[in-house]
Motif scaffolding. Structure first.
Motif, PDB file in Angstrom:
ATOM      1  N   ARG A  53     -15.614  49.811   8.049  1.00 40.39           N
ATOM      2  CA  ARG A  53     -16.132  50.657   7.116  1.00 40.39           C
ATOM      3  C   ARG A  53     -17.588  50.429   6.904  1.00 40.39           C
ATOM      4  O   ARG A  53     -18.287  51.390   6.915  1.00 40.39           O
ATOM      5  CB  ARG A  53     -15.532  50.303   5.990  1.00 40.39           C
ATOM      6  N   GLU A  54     -18.066  49.310   6.798  1.00 36.72           N
ATOM      7  CA  GLU A  54     -19.603  48.845   6.754  1.00 36.72           C
ATOM      8  C   GLU A  54     -20.432  49.446   8.044  1.00 36.72           C
ATOM      9  O   GLU A  54     -21.477  49.956   7.868  1.00 36.72           O
ATOM     10  CB  GLU A  54     -19.878  47.444   6.769  1.00 36.72           C
ATOM     11  N   VAL A  56     -19.209  51.970   9.735  1.00 38.37           N
ATOM     12  CA  VAL A  56     -19.486  53.674   9.774  1.00 38.37           C
ATOM     13  C   VAL A  56     -20.740  53.921   8.787  1.00 38.37           C
ATOM     14  O   VAL A  56     -21.372  55.081   9.092  1.00 38.37           O
ATOM     15  CB  VAL A  56     -18.188  53.931   9.325  1.00 38.37           C
ATOM     16  N   GLU A  57     -20.743  53.298   7.595  1.00 39.96           N
ATOM     17  CA  GLU A  57     -21.685  53.597   6.682  1.00 39.96           C
ATOM     18  C   GLU A  57     -23.280  53.361   7.255  1.00 39.96           C
ATOM     19  O   GLU A  57     -23.983  54.224   7.013  1.00 39.96           O
ATOM     20  CB  GLU A  57     -21.461  52.923   5.350  1.00 39.96           C
ATOM     21  N   ARG A  58     -23.422  52.239   7.997  1.00 43.60           N
ATOM     22  CA  ARG A  58     -24.465  51.926   8.253  1.00 43.60           C
ATOM     23  C   ARG A  58     -25.132  52.954   9.366  1.00 43.60           C
ATOM     24  O   ARG A  58     -26.250  52.954   9.894  1.00 43.60           O
ATOM     25  CB  ARG A  58     -24.776  50.558   9.030  1.00 43.60           C
ATOM     26  N   ASP A  60     -23.758  55.974  10.298  1.00 42.51           N
ATOM     27  CA  ASP A  60     -23.254  57.448   9.939  1.00 42.51           C
ATOM     28  C   ASP A  60     -22.913  58.087  10.941  1.00 42.51           C
ATOM     29  O   ASP A  60     -23.149  59.273  11.449  1.00 42.51           O
ATOM     30  CB  ASP A  60     -24.896  58.033   9.607  1.00 42.51           C
ATOM     31  N   GLN A  63     -15.374  57.634  10.999  1.00 41.26           N
ATOM     32  CA  GLN A  63     -14.518  56.866  10.932  1.00 41.26           C
ATOM     33  C   GLN A  63     -13.579  56.888  12.257  1.00 41.26           C
ATOM     34  O   GLN A  63     -13.558  55.713  12.989  1.00 41.26           O
ATOM     35  CB  GLN A  63     -13.328  56.834   9.723  1.00 41.26           C
ATOM     36  N   LYS A 141     -30.396  61.316   4.187  1.00 42.10           N
ATOM     37  CA  LYS A 141     -29.292  60.538   4.215  1.00 42.10           C
ATOM     38  C   LYS A 141     -29.133  60.893   2.454  1.00 42.10           C
ATOM     39  O   LYS A 141     -28.096  60.553   2.068  1.00 42.10           O
ATOM     40  CB  LYS A 141     -29.776  59.139   4.290  1.00 42.10           C
TER      41      LYS A 141
END
Length: 144
Positions: A53-54, A56-58, A60, A63, A141
């Motif tokens: 998950r981290e 994916v967020e970092r 962009d 999933q 973002k």
């Protein structure tokens, strides 16, 4: 008024990104890496032990895209998954010695692509370009 792709920031950024990716792919292929793997390694070289998950967020990314990338990286023995110490439902992603050893040659390959791409600019222009690109990314973002 007709669309002028030579004056469209989005069109030019997309085109530039595809060309950067093509150059990166050619330069890291001999190392056994694909661009998505390189992006993921960069994040893990900065901070090993992130969760999916981290990442994916970092980065962009979707999933499902990250899941596929991590599966390939695990198959290629670049990462290993471990039970997350703070959350039994998730796993942390850790670099293998093979991935650690790829840091210098892979980042050097990426550096060559950047140098080729920005070679026609002065040092001042390169710094300005990177600064403006960072600001545009930050703006997007916040919005998306």
């Amino acid at each position: 008024m007709a669309f002028d792709k030579t004056r469209s920031a989005g069109f030019l950024a997309n085109h530039m990104a595809r060309l950067f990716a093509k150059g990166l792919q050619q330069n890291i292929r001999p190392l056994g890496l694909a661009p998505a793997q390189f992006m993921t390694l960069v994040a893990l070289w900065e901070q090993d032990g992130l969760t999916q998950r981290e990442l994916v967020e970092r980065l962009d990314v979707e999933q499902a895209t990250m899941a596929n990338t991590l599966t390939r990286m695990e198959r290629d023995r670049l990462i290993e998954r471990r039970a997350h110490p703070g959350d039994g439902r998730s796993q942390s992603i850790h670099l293998t010695p093979k991935a650690v050893a790829l840091r210098e040659p892979a980042t050097a390959a990426a550096g060559r692509v950047n140098a080729e791409a920005l070679g026609g600019l002065t040092e001042e222009e390169r710094l300005l370009f990177v600064d403006l690109a960072r600001r545009v990314v930050a703006s997007l973002k916040q919005r998306y």
